[in-house]
Design a protein around this motif. Structure first.
Motif, PDB file in Angstrom:
ATOM      1  N   ALA A 140       0.797  -1.222   0.000  1.00  0.00           N
ATOM      2  CA  ALA A 140       0.000   0.000   0.000  1.00  0.00           C
ATOM      3  C   ALA A 140       0.834   1.279   0.000  1.00  0.00           C
ATOM      4  O   ALA A 140       0.447   2.276  -0.607  1.00  0.00           O
ATOM      5  CB  ALA A 140      -0.936   0.016   1.214  1.00  0.00           C
ATOM      6  N   VAL A 141       1.979   1.261   0.667  1.00  0.00           N
ATOM      7  CA  VAL A 141       2.750   2.491   0.847  1.00  0.00           C
ATOM      8  C   VAL A 141       4.112   2.451   0.157  1.00  0.00           C
ATOM      9  O   VAL A 141       4.455   3.352  -0.606  1.00  0.00           O
ATOM     10  CB  VAL A 141       2.918   2.809   2.358  1.00  0.00           C
ATOM     11  CG1 VAL A 141       3.725   4.085   2.558  1.00  0.00           C
ATOM     12  CG2 VAL A 141       1.558   2.929   3.032  1.00  0.00           C
ATOM     13  N   VAL A 142       4.891   1.416   0.414  1.00  0.00           N
ATOM     14  CA  VAL A 142       6.245   1.358  -0.145  1.00  0.00           C
ATOM     15  C   VAL A 142       6.190   1.141  -1.658  1.00  0.00           C
ATOM     16  O   VAL A 142       6.894   1.827  -2.413  1.00  0.00           O
ATOM     17  CB  VAL A 142       7.100   0.265   0.531  1.00  0.00           C
ATOM     18  CG1 VAL A 142       8.535   0.306   0.001  1.00  0.00           C
ATOM     19  CG2 VAL A 142       7.091   0.411   2.042  1.00  0.00           C
ATOM     20  N   GLY A 143       5.374   0.216  -2.111  1.00  0.00           N
ATOM     21  CA  GLY A 143       5.281  -0.096  -3.536  1.00  0.00           C
ATOM     22  C   GLY A 143       5.020   1.115  -4.410  1.00  0.00           C
ATOM     23  O   GLY A 143       5.747   1.346  -5.389  1.00  0.00           O
ATOM     24  N   PRO A 144       4.009   1.949  -4.102  1.00  0.00           N
ATOM     25  CA  PRO A 144       3.767   3.135  -4.924  1.00  0.00           C
ATOM     26  C   PRO A 144       4.948   4.113  -4.940  1.00  0.00           C
ATOM     27  O   PRO A 144       5.231   4.738  -5.965  1.00  0.00           O
ATOM     28  CB  PRO A 144       2.531   3.763  -4.275  1.00  0.00           C
ATOM     29  CG  PRO A 144       1.810   2.604  -3.658  1.00  0.00           C
ATOM     30  CD  PRO A 144       2.910   1.699  -3.165  1.00  0.00           C
ATOM     31  N   LYS A 145       5.668   4.223  -3.826  1.00  0.00           N
ATOM     32  CA  LYS A 145       6.848   5.098  -3.812  1.00  0.00           C
ATOM     33  C   LYS A 145       7.932   4.536  -4.725  1.00  0.00           C
ATOM     34  O   LYS A 145       8.638   5.283  -5.404  1.00  0.00           O
ATOM     35  CB  LYS A 145       7.388   5.267  -2.394  1.00  0.00           C
ATOM     36  CG  LYS A 145       6.508   6.150  -1.543  1.00  0.00           C
ATOM     37  CD  LYS A 145       7.117   6.393  -0.187  1.00  0.00           C
ATOM     38  CE  LYS A 145       6.135   7.125   0.684  1.00  0.00           C
ATOM     39  NZ  LYS A 145       6.592   8.390   1.155  1.00  0.00           N
ATOM     40  N   MET A 146       8.061   3.210  -4.746  1.00  0.00           N
ATOM     41  CA  MET A 146       9.048   2.570  -5.618  1.00  0.00           C
ATOM     42  C   MET A 146       8.703   2.825  -7.089  1.00  0.00           C
ATOM     43  O   MET A 146       9.581   3.122  -7.891  1.00  0.00           O
ATOM     44  CB  MET A 146       9.104   1.061  -5.344  1.00  0.00           C
ATOM     45  CG  MET A 146       9.642   0.708  -3.969  1.00  0.00           C
ATOM     46  SD  MET A 146      11.373   1.147  -3.771  1.00  0.00           S
ATOM     47  CE  MET A 146      12.119   0.027  -4.936  1.00  0.00           C
ATOM     48  N   VAL A 147       7.428   2.718  -7.429  1.00  0.00           N
ATOM     49  CA  VAL A 147       6.991   2.961  -8.810  1.00  0.00           C
ATOM     50  C   VAL A 147       7.309   4.399  -9.207  1.00  0.00           C
ATOM     51  O   VAL A 147       7.864   4.653 -10.283  1.00  0.00           O
ATOM     52  CB  VAL A 147       5.486   2.648  -8.974  1.00  0.00           C
ATOM     53  CG1 VAL A 147       4.968   3.137 -10.317  1.00  0.00           C
ATOM     54  CG2 VAL A 147       5.236   1.151  -8.823  1.00  0.00           C
ATOM     55  N   LYS A 148       6.969   5.350  -8.351  1.00  0.00           N
ATOM     56  CA  LYS A 148       7.244   6.761  -8.627  1.00  0.00           C
ATOM     57  C   LYS A 148       8.741   7.001  -8.794  1.00  0.00           C
ATOM     58  O   LYS A 148       9.182   7.654  -9.734  1.00  0.00           O
ATOM     59  CB  LYS A 148       6.688   7.634  -7.501  1.00  0.00           C
ATOM     60  CG  LYS A 148       6.918   9.109  -7.704  1.00  0.00           C
ATOM     61  CD  LYS A 148       6.339   9.925  -6.560  1.00  0.00           C
ATOM     62  CE  LYS A 148       6.555  11.409  -6.801  1.00  0.00           C
ATOM     63  NZ  LYS A 148       6.032  12.214  -5.688  1.00  0.00           N
ATOM     64  N   PHE A 149       9.534   6.451  -7.883  1.00  0.00           N
ATOM     65  CA  PHE A 149      10.977   6.615  -7.953  1.00  0.00           C
ATOM     66  C   PHE A 149      11.535   6.058  -9.261  1.00  0.00           C
ATOM     67  O   PHE A 149      12.314   6.719  -9.943  1.00  0.00           O
ATOM     68  CB  PHE A 149      11.641   5.931  -6.752  1.00  0.00           C
ATOM     69  CG  PHE A 149      13.112   5.704  -6.921  1.00  0.00           C
ATOM     70  CD1 PHE A 149      14.003   6.760  -6.873  1.00  0.00           C
ATOM     71  CD2 PHE A 149      13.612   4.430  -7.149  1.00  0.00           C
ATOM     72  CE1 PHE A 149      15.362   6.555  -7.041  1.00  0.00           C
ATOM     73  CE2 PHE A 149      14.968   4.214  -7.310  1.00  0.00           C
ATOM     74  CZ  PHE A 149      15.843   5.285  -7.256  1.00  0.00           C
ATOM     75  N   ARG A 150      11.140   4.843  -9.602  1.00  0.00           N
ATOM     76  CA  ARG A 150      11.660   4.217 -10.823  1.00  0.00           C
ATOM     77  C   ARG A 150      11.293   5.017 -12.068  1.00  0.00           C
ATOM     78  O   ARG A 150      12.074   5.102 -13.008  1.00  0.00           O
ATOM     79  CB  ARG A 150      11.152   2.782 -10.937  1.00  0.00           C
ATOM     80  CG  ARG A 150      11.806   1.850  -9.935  1.00  0.00           C
ATOM     81  CD  ARG A 150      11.270   0.436 -10.058  1.00  0.00           C
ATOM     82  NE  ARG A 150      11.849  -0.430  -9.064  1.00  0.00           N
ATOM     83  CZ  ARG A 150      11.169  -1.323  -8.379  1.00  0.00           C
ATOM     84  NH1 ARG A 150       9.873  -1.484  -8.587  1.00  0.00           N
ATOM     85  NH2 ARG A 150      11.770  -2.063  -7.485  1.00  0.00           N
ATOM     86  N   LYS A 151      10.107   5.589 -12.063  1.00  0.00           N
ATOM     87  CA  LYS A 151       9.665   6.392 -13.204  1.00  0.00           C
ATOM     88  C   LYS A 151      10.494   7.683 -13.321  1.00  0.00           C
ATOM     89  O   LYS A 151      10.936   8.045 -14.404  1.00  0.00           O
ATOM     90  CB  LYS A 151       8.177   6.725 -13.054  1.00  0.00           C
ATOM     91  CG  LYS A 151       7.599   7.503 -14.201  1.00  0.00           C
ATOM     92  CD  LYS A 151       6.117   7.728 -13.996  1.00  0.00           C
ATOM     93  CE  LYS A 151       5.545   8.563 -15.123  1.00  0.00           C
ATOM     94  NZ  LYS A 151       4.140   8.899 -14.886  1.00  0.00           N
TER      95      LYS A 151
END
Length: 178
Positions: free
Chosen positions: A159-170
């Motif tokens: 819920a929290v870490v995954g979306p930050k990882m997606v944003k960072f990778r993008k």
């Protein structure tokens, strides 16, 4: 050139650790606590908000590959530096936004970046990130280290870490480790 340290707090340390583990030039990332009044605090004590510590990460990095300024660019892109003592549903001083500098150049770089981001109105509100000297570092318990890598399907991670990882990778695709 020797490796350098950067110490940052921006909510739950699991989020920050997971992101910086993926960045070129980062040698290691440890989750831990600093900025409080108690020696050797436990996770439970820090979470209770009674020690004054922040959940933080300590990054060992190669400045010939990634600059301190670039580390701060990532930092300001993956958390909300405008909310005092909170990140999303994580509330308390342990989740504050803070940069713990290790020398005067880091302090100056952090202050200049905050001033520029505020001047450019990058965020809808002023930045409240604390910029303070690094104090005694207390490494978090072993089960917190590499938490996201070991538990990607745990509820908080999805819920929290995954979306930050997606944003960072993008945002930082060209700077990811291969």
């Amino acid at each position: 050139m020797a490796h350098e340290l950067a110490t940052l707090a921006g909510g739950c340390f699991w989020c920050l650790e997971a992101v910086y583990d993926q960045l070129q030039g980062v040698i290691s990332v440890e989750s831990g606590y600093l900025g409080g009044q108690k020696d050797n605090p436990t996770y439970e004590e820090v979470c209770a908000g009674s020690t004054g510590h922040a959940e933080a990460i300590r990054i060992t990095f190669d400045p010939t590959v990634v600059s301190y300024r670039e580390l701060l660019e990532v930092f300001f892109s993956i958390h909300d530096p405008t909310t005092l003592n909170r990140q999303g549903h994580d509330v308390g001083t342990q989740y504050r936004s803070a940069i713990f500098y290790h020398d005067q150049l880091q302090k100056k770089t952090a202050e200049e970046m905050v001033a520029l981001l505020n001047k450019d109105r990058t965020f809808p509100a002023p930045i409240v990130t604390q910029i303070t000297p690094a104090t005694s570092w207390y490494e978090a318990e072993p089960y917190h280290q590499e938490y996201y890598a070991k538990n990607p399907y745990q509820g908080y991670c999805t819920a929290v870490v995954g979306p930050k990882m997606v944003k960072f990778r993008k945002l930082f695709l060209a700077k990811l480790k291969s």
